[in-house]
Design a protein around this motif. Structure first.
Motif, PDB file in Angstrom:
ATOM      1  N   VAL A 134       0.764  -1.292   0.035  1.00 15.09           N
ATOM      2  CA  VAL A 134       0.093  -0.042   0.022  1.00 15.09           C
ATOM      3  C   VAL A 134       0.920   1.171  -0.084  1.00 15.09           C
ATOM      4  O   VAL A 134       0.400   2.056  -0.656  1.00 15.09           O
ATOM      5  N   ASP A 135       1.904   1.272   0.870  1.00 14.89           N
ATOM      6  CA  ASP A 135       2.779   2.388   1.058  1.00 14.89           C
ATOM      7  C   ASP A 135       3.720   2.485  -0.396  1.00 14.89           C
ATOM      8  O   ASP A 135       3.985   3.818  -0.899  1.00 14.89           O
ATOM      9  N   ASP A 136       3.939   1.423  -1.149  1.00 16.73           N
ATOM     10  CA  ASP A 136       4.717   1.561  -2.422  1.00 16.73           C
ATOM     11  C   ASP A 136       3.819   2.296  -3.416  1.00 16.73           C
ATOM     12  O   ASP A 136       4.362   3.053  -4.250  1.00 16.73           O
ATOM     13  N   ILE A 137       2.556   2.266  -3.243  1.00 26.45           N
ATOM     14  CA  ILE A 137       1.733   3.082  -4.046  1.00 26.45           C
ATOM     15  C   ILE A 137       1.406   4.387  -3.513  1.00 26.45           C
ATOM     16  O   ILE A 137       1.572   5.431  -4.353  1.00 26.45           O
ATOM     17  N   ARG A 138       0.809   4.420  -2.487  1.00 24.81           N
ATOM     18  CA  ARG A 138       0.304   5.846  -1.796  1.00 24.81           C
ATOM     19  C   ARG A 138       1.572   6.759  -1.363  1.00 24.81           C
ATOM     20  O   ARG A 138       1.411   7.781  -1.317  1.00 24.81           O
ATOM     21  N   ARG A 139       2.730   6.098  -0.863  1.00 25.40           N
ATOM     22  CA  ARG A 139       3.725   6.787  -0.594  1.00 25.40           C
ATOM     23  C   ARG A 139       4.980   6.676  -1.250  1.00 25.40           C
ATOM     24  O   ARG A 139       6.121   6.715  -0.631  1.00 25.40           O
ATOM     25  N   SER A 140       4.862   6.145  -2.586  1.00 25.58           N
ATOM     26  CA  SER A 140       6.023   6.162  -3.481  1.00 25.58           C
ATOM     27  C   SER A 140       7.143   7.193  -3.615  1.00 25.58           C
ATOM     28  O   SER A 140       8.161   7.208  -3.971  1.00 25.58           O
ATOM     29  N   HIS A 141       6.682   8.571  -3.151  1.00 28.69           N
ATOM     30  CA  HIS A 141       7.731   9.586  -2.950  1.00 28.69           C
ATOM     31  C   HIS A 141       8.525   9.493  -1.806  1.00 28.69           C
ATOM     32  O   HIS A 141       9.685  10.289  -1.865  1.00 28.69           O
ATOM     33  N   LEU A 142       8.305   8.534  -0.861  1.00 28.12           N
ATOM     34  CA  LEU A 142       9.227   8.340   0.201  1.00 28.12           C
ATOM     35  C   LEU A 142      10.300   7.610  -0.146  1.00 28.12           C
ATOM     36  O   LEU A 142      10.191   6.416  -0.837  1.00 28.12           O
ATOM     37  N   PRO A 143      11.466   7.727   0.427  1.00 31.66           N
ATOM     38  CA  PRO A 143      12.623   6.776   0.411  1.00 31.66           C
ATOM     39  C   PRO A 143      12.208   5.240   0.737  1.00 31.66           C
ATOM     40  O   PRO A 143      11.355   5.217   1.618  1.00 31.66           O
ATOM     41  N   ARG A 144      12.850   4.318   0.180  1.00 31.99           N
ATOM     42  CA  ARG A 144      12.515   2.908   0.741  1.00 31.99           C
ATOM     43  C   ARG A 144      12.730   2.769   1.947  1.00 31.99           C
ATOM     44  O   ARG A 144      11.823   2.007   2.694  1.00 31.99           O
ATOM     45  N   GLN A 145      13.579   3.417   2.603  1.00 29.72           N
ATOM     46  CA  GLN A 145      14.183   2.868   3.813  1.00 29.72           C
ATOM     47  C   GLN A 145      13.060   3.534   5.019  1.00 29.72           C
ATOM     48  O   GLN A 145      12.566   3.032   6.069  1.00 29.72           O
ATOM     49  N   ASP A 146      12.324   4.763   4.540  1.00 28.03           N
ATOM     50  CA  ASP A 146      11.081   5.067   5.186  1.00 28.03           C
ATOM     51  C   ASP A 146       9.898   4.423   5.175  1.00 28.03           C
ATOM     52  O   ASP A 146       9.074   4.358   6.133  1.00 28.03           O
ATOM     53  N   ARG A 147       9.658   3.871   4.072  1.00 23.50           N
ATOM     54  CA  ARG A 147       8.746   3.099   3.810  1.00 23.50           C
ATOM     55  C   ARG A 147       8.761   1.841   4.647  1.00 23.50           C
ATOM     56  O   ARG A 147       7.525   1.094   5.376  1.00 23.50           O
ATOM     57  N   GLU A 148       9.926   1.230   4.726  1.00 21.24           N
ATOM     58  CA  GLU A 148      10.072  -0.186   5.604  1.00 21.24           C
ATOM     59  C   GLU A 148      10.059   0.443   7.058  1.00 21.24           C
ATOM     60  O   GLU A 148       9.333  -0.586   7.775  1.00 21.24           O
ATOM     61  N   ALA A 149      10.389   1.360   7.469  1.00 27.43           N
ATOM     62  CA  ALA A 149      10.119   1.931   8.781  1.00 27.43           C
ATOM     63  C   ALA A 149       8.613   2.021   9.117  1.00 27.43           C
ATOM     64  O   ALA A 149       8.008   1.810  10.219  1.00 27.43           O
ATOM     65  N   THR A 179      -9.544  -6.247  -4.513  1.00 26.22           N
ATOM     66  CA  THR A 179      -8.735  -5.257  -5.189  1.00 26.22           C
ATOM     67  C   THR A 179      -7.159  -5.748  -4.809  1.00 26.22           C
ATOM     68  O   THR A 179      -6.862  -5.875  -3.734  1.00 26.22           O
ATOM     69  N   PRO A 180      -6.398  -6.238  -5.951  1.00 25.31           N
ATOM     70  CA  PRO A 180      -5.087  -6.647  -6.075  1.00 25.31           C
ATOM     71  C   PRO A 180      -4.312  -5.828  -5.318  1.00 25.31           C
ATOM     72  O   PRO A 180      -3.945  -4.736  -6.016  1.00 25.31           O
ATOM     73  N   VAL A 181      -3.534  -6.280  -4.257  1.00 28.42           N
ATOM     74  CA  VAL A 181      -2.524  -5.361  -3.595  1.00 28.42           C
ATOM     75  C   VAL A 181      -1.260  -6.239  -3.325  1.00 28.42           C
ATOM     76  O   VAL A 181      -1.348  -7.221  -2.578  1.00 28.42           O
ATOM     77  N   GLY A 182      -0.295  -5.877  -4.051  1.00 24.95           N
ATOM     78  CA  GLY A 182       1.044  -6.735  -3.826  1.00 24.95           C
ATOM     79  C   GLY A 182       0.964  -7.890  -4.595  1.00 24.95           C
ATOM     80  O   GLY A 182       1.888  -8.779  -4.460  1.00 24.95           O
TER      81      GLY A 182
END
Length: 281
Positions: A134-149, A179-182
């Motif tokens: 979900v974050d990969d789509i909705r918050r793709s602007h964030l760095p990967r490490q922030d999304r992991e956090a 709704t396919p997510v991931g």
């Protein structure tokens, strides 16, 4: 809707209320308490409403003015020191949304959390893989490490709520299951996790079918209702603000009651929680 002050925790509110009770028990007005403190009575009002930090020196002065016994003063100051410790969520503050920073103390102390989610699986019931997708789509602007956090934060929120035996009553649309997510594996794992949460007993899940009747929350953004079993802490509602990371917060009685009523009406229209297992397995 009113905004919650980020520094106001459940523990601070309880202590602030105790100060007010002790003042009233001593027969002192706010003006008299302010005189003892050498400040304006507005300062005492802010202290008693927990809209300002509780300073140890000021608290000690007030307690002495109220004739509080030394042993009780010591106990109060110990509780204050504990309340002033950083919350468990402190390591994730950099990736938390503003409303989370404001209400994580309330969430951590909640006895019941009611959730309406119109399109996806509610955050507090997501698997790490689903939350990450979900974050990969909705918050793709964030760095990967922030999304992991953020995924780690979600997992820790869930763990602590289970540890505290917090009840979750979630209402969601069947659209979330379609709704396919991931990808298929993520969705299959998410279905199993939802079923396991229902079986565990601390989660009540109602799923509105796509062909079900119209209900009062249809078309409404996601929302969460927090109930803390502490008299000093009012119920809170968090309503999705539309843009990622935004939300409206209120603890005004009329507003919160209105959302509780909307939730109740939507639950009456939704299928019984027992039928949710049929959709998940």
């Amino acid at each position: 809707m009113s905004r919650e002050r980020s520094g106001s925790t459940v523990a601070h509110r309880v202590l602030a209320n105790r100060l007010k009770t002790l003042r009233e028990g001593a027969g002192l007005s706010r003006s008299q308490a302010a005189d003892a403190l050498g400040a304006h009575q507005a300062t005492v009002r802010r202290i008693e409403s927990a809209t300002t930090s509780l300073d140890e020196g000021q608290v000690q002065t007030l307690l002495r003015a109220y004739g509080t016994a030394p042993a009780e003063i010591d106990e109060f100051l110990k509780d204050l020191a504990t309340a002033n410790l950083p919350g468990w969520w402190h390591p994730w503050r950099a990736v938390m949304e503003p409303w989370q920073q404001a209400l994580m103390g309330v969430e951590s102390a909640a006895g019941l959390i009611r959730i309406w989610e119109p399109a996806v699986v509610p955050t507090l019931l997501r698997t790490p893989a689903y939350a990450r997708a979900v974050d990969d789509i909705r918050r793709s602007h964030l760095p990967r490490q922030d999304r992991e956090a953020r995924t780690e934060l979600t997992r820790e929120r869930q763990r602590r709520l289970r540890q505290a035996h917090t009840r979750i009553w979630a209402l969601m649309s069947a659209a979330a299951l379609l709704t396919p997510v991931g990808g298929p594996r993520v969705m299959a794992e998410q279905r199993r996790a939802l079923a396991a949460a229902v079986r565990r007993g601390d989660v009540t899940l109602q799923i509105h079918p796509l062909d079900g009747p119209l209900h009062v929350l249809a078309g409404q953004p996601a929302l969460m209702l927090y109930r803390v079993d502490v008299p000093e802490i009012p119920d809170h509602v968090v309503r999705d603000g539309g843009l990622p990371g935004t939300a409206e917060i209120s603890n005004e009685a009329a507003t919160v009651t209105s959302y509780h009523m909307l939730f109740d009406h939507a639950c009456l229209v939704a299928p019984h929680p027992d039928t949710s297992m049929e959709l998940l397995t």
